[in-house]
Design an enzyme around this catalytic site. Sequence first.
Site, PDB file in Angstrom:
ATOM      1  N   HIS A  90       1.672  -9.404  -4.951  1.00 10.17           N
ATOM      2  CA  HIS A  90       0.518 -10.008  -5.767  1.00 10.17           C
ATOM      3  C   HIS A  90       1.274 -10.617  -6.730  1.00 10.17           C
ATOM      4  CE1 HIS A  90      -2.553  -8.112  -3.458  1.00 10.17           C
ATOM      5  NE2 HIS A  90      -1.806  -7.089  -3.446  1.00 10.17           N
ATOM      6  N   HIS A 125       0.987  -1.379   0.087  1.00 12.98           N
ATOM      7  CA  HIS A 125      -0.049   0.001   0.029  1.00 12.98           C
ATOM      8  C   HIS A 125       0.923   1.278  -0.099  1.00 12.98           C
ATOM      9  CE1 HIS A 125      -3.847  -2.373   1.925  1.00 12.98           C
ATOM     10  NE2 HIS A 125      -3.169  -2.731   0.640  1.00 12.98           N
ATOM     11  N   TYR A 160      -4.196  -5.456  -9.898  1.00 13.55           N
ATOM     12  CA  TYR A 160      -3.873  -4.459  -9.183  1.00 13.55           C
ATOM     13  C   TYR A 160      -2.926  -3.185  -9.978  1.00 13.55           C
ATOM     14  CZ  TYR A 160      -4.943  -6.512  -4.708  1.00 13.55           C
ATOM     15  OH  TYR A 160      -6.012  -7.120  -3.684  1.00 13.55           O
TER      16      TYR A 160
END
Length: 428
Positions: free
Chosen positions: A334, A135, A190
């Site tokens: 990811h 993040h 993403y």
Amino acid sequence: PRLFLRARDLEDLKQRIMHPVLKPVWEDLQELRRQKVENSLQVDAIRYLLDPDPDFGRQVVAEALDTMQRAHFPDRRDISRPIGRMMVAGAVAYDWCYELLSEDQKQAFIKQFIRLGKRLECHYPPTGQGAVTGHGSEWMMMRDLLAAGIAIYDEFPELYHLTASRIFREHSPARNFWYKGHAFHQGSAYAETRCSSELYPLWIFDRLGAGNVYDPSQQFLPYLWIYMRRPDGRLLRAGDGHGHRSYLRSLLNASYYGDGYVLGDYLKRPGIHGMSKMYELLWRNPDLTPLPVTDLPLSRYFGSPYGWMVTRTSWDDNAALCLMNVNIYNFTNHQHLDAGAFQLYYKGPLAMETGLYNGTHGAYNSPHNANYYKRTIAHNCLLIYNPEEEFVNTRFWGATRNDGGQRQPNGWQEPKTLEELLTGGYRT
């Protein structure tokens, strides 16, 4: 104004709201204004720029400050994203209505920016989280804190200096490293969150007069999605999730670099989230001509740090596609353990990745995610089973199942900086 646009851009803004391509965007913003307070503040601030009525501007300032002061957010995962949107709305009101602010209002805004900044996952001062994945590589650093820092720079330069210096010290070098490979490592789903985040410093600093602050090979990232697009419009699977649209990341990239092929691919599956419509109005090049991807070669290699190749028999509805991965580096988060994997598509998926990224049992680092979906066994890869081998996910789960697949780089700990990526065991 200096945030997102400058005085020299105001005449262009007036023309934009009447341009055939952008007039519907301006109309959409009027509807979105009634749905979200952040949109309301931003649209009203635009209206003030277009027609600087002091009474109306003071109303915008008062509402923005009151909204920030009353804003309270629960303690839950991903709360940084709505907090960041609130900070941007406040920064827009502060910067675009700056001449109407009293000294007391300026100090009250600054207090709220710091209060909200401390609630972000990167914290304030912004030293938390990593700059490569996670993040901390998203909006909170690349847009939210940066926007607030630019808005209040004259009164409180610390916020800008702490944020911008970290972006240039950590975020930019990492991106310039992987831009050379013309691809993105966190998967198509993403990419919207992460690649679009990277475009904010591109546009923000350019509008300030600094030009392009990245390696210009950034232009070619969207070519990965052009080549991975199947005849049915979806993308070959890559990483967590199953994204298929191009969204803001392609539109703003195409507009900045004047790339008609990227625009042409975006227009196949267009769609901008309501919270991002303002940036389409401000930055989209409405006169850019889309170019047909059928002009492009049928194969494309995405070099270091990836080593991926996509090849196809044609660009029409009967195309067969093949994707092969080498994964010179594995960035974790990811990205999956799929070095050496291949996918085949012809009139449907013939050889594909499997597993789910959805719901309670398939969510990020659920048992399914940690033991199957991310792992080699869920991909078309060679497995070599050694019953003595132990796979350790030091970040979440401890020991995980032995599938005979590839090792988890650095115990699946995310690299926080480019230096950690290059020296911390992430090379395949």
